[in-house]
Design an enzyme around this catalytic site. Sequence first.
Site, short mmCIF file in Angstrom:
data_model
loop_
_atom_site.label_atom_id
_atom_site.label_comp_id
_atom_site.label_asym_id
_atom_site.label_seq_id
_atom_site.Cartn_x
_atom_site.Cartn_y
_atom_site.Cartn_z
N ASP A 153 0.83 -1.20 0.00
CA ASP A 153 0.00 0.00 0.00
C ASP A 153 0.87 1.25 0.00
OD1 ASP A 153 -2.48 1.29 -0.05
OD2 ASP A 153 -3.29 0.06 1.58
N ASP A 214 -9.78 3.53 -3.37
CA ASP A 214 -10.54 2.35 -2.96
C ASP A 214 -11.94 2.36 -3.56
OD1 ASP A 214 -8.32 1.90 -1.43
OD2 ASP A 214 -9.37 1.82 0.48
#
Length: 534
Positions: A153, A214
């Site tokens: 990430d 996201d």
Amino acid sequence: MARDAGAAAAPAAQPSVASIATPPMGWASWNTFAAKIDANVIKGQVDAMVSSGMKDAGYSYVNIDEGWWQGTRDSAGNITVDPGDWPGGMKAIADYIHSKGLKAGIYTDAGRNGCGYYYPTGRPAAPNSGSEGHYDQDFLQFSQWGFDYVKVDWCGGNAEGLDPAATYKSISDAIGRATAQTGRPMVLSVCDWGNGSPWNWAPGISNLWRTSQDIIYYGQSPSMSRVLANFDAAQHPSAQGPGHYNDPDMLIVGMPGFSGAQNRTHLALWAISGAPLLAGNNLATMSDDTKAVLTDREVVAIDQDPLGRQGTKVAEDHTGLQVYSKVLSGDGRRAVVLLNRTGSAADITARWSDLGLTGSAAVRDPWTATDLGSFATGYTANVPAGQAVLLTVTGVDGGGGQPQARQIVGGQSGRCVDVPNSATANGTQVQLWDCNGRSNQSWTYTAGKRLTVYGNKCLDANNQGTSAGTAVIIWDCNGQPNQEWNVNSDGTLTGVQSNLCLDANGQGTANGTKLVLWTCNGQPNQQWSLRAAS
């Protein structure tokens, strides 16, 4: 003018990461459980993946997302975990996943602090939960534990202002060194949310790269608008190929609040894209209908087609009524999505000429495994508002299939028509730049006379302008005449609406020269050639 680093075309698999033939399929913990995970949660989903038939349908990765680690290390700097949450440690859970014939995935951050520090979700903020400063140590440890896949990430990387391309190259190299020691290659999932245009550099160092934010945030209900936004942001077909995939994020099929029709539309869009299929719903409690959507063999086969192509938009006769086509392996085979983005039901037609097919073609509904018949020139379906119809079409390739990507090269300058800095924003004026083979210089001339880039943006005369000096920009393809162009035998490109020529402003030949419409005058700054994209 600064340019993005890296190459655009997807090369052969690199030795630093695993070699995978098709987009990864599996399940990831984040969408349902956020950081509230432990060994029992993961084991429950592993067991459900097997018993539900998902494993038999091709789902193989079980990916443990953020929340497994709270940033603790021993005196030697090795990652340690709470033995109450993970009895036997992370090797034990990887062994359990492997014992069921599945593959194990794990998660970290590129920065010093992971997302759980900046955005605690179900656990207290966890400092030092990133791998920066420990790349070799951490990726070797993941490999020694037995993990087959790692998602990296970008919360810490973003907060620290790290360079995405350079940072992920260091991570990929560390994975390569770990593999050299353990013999266990790992799939690398770059999760920098599209920062730094990863489609230009990630294909050479990773297996998949996120192209957007996201698809769902913790505590939110699923949204079809977010599905469509992530689908659009992932349109970078020139970057994709076997082993290297644009990633519009995990699936929200089966999440509370999504209907069966929305689930099918969502999976159809991911399948036509050749996207990774990483389910995010609770596998242990999913409905029979959700299970049927996720395990539909013909739909999964579209996603997993060995050519690895990303489907692209080939027609939009009316704004919001779109046709996407994906070339499949085998002669004359296409997957087609008819997508209705409007607020009312409408007929949408897939024309065989737009799919690169000639003659009649057979149409099949993969959801119902039903042959719908043979049709002479195209197929029309009534598509409900906000939904999609998925089809497979088998005909005869006409002239080599779908239109191929081309570079538009100036006859005077020898430079390419380029979208500055790989921008995707509507209204970005195109320019001349040294030809480099990246996706922001790859244009497709469609049967509808549109010149498309990234799969969903059209070369456009700004504000439907028809006067000399009108800026030539990119804009969402909308079917309007200011996005139609004639490719002429004399080397000019003329706007169908304006009948003006594509022109390098002021007869400029330097990098950064802006392109405009201008009265056709036979000068060399209005000469262009369409060459195969390198």
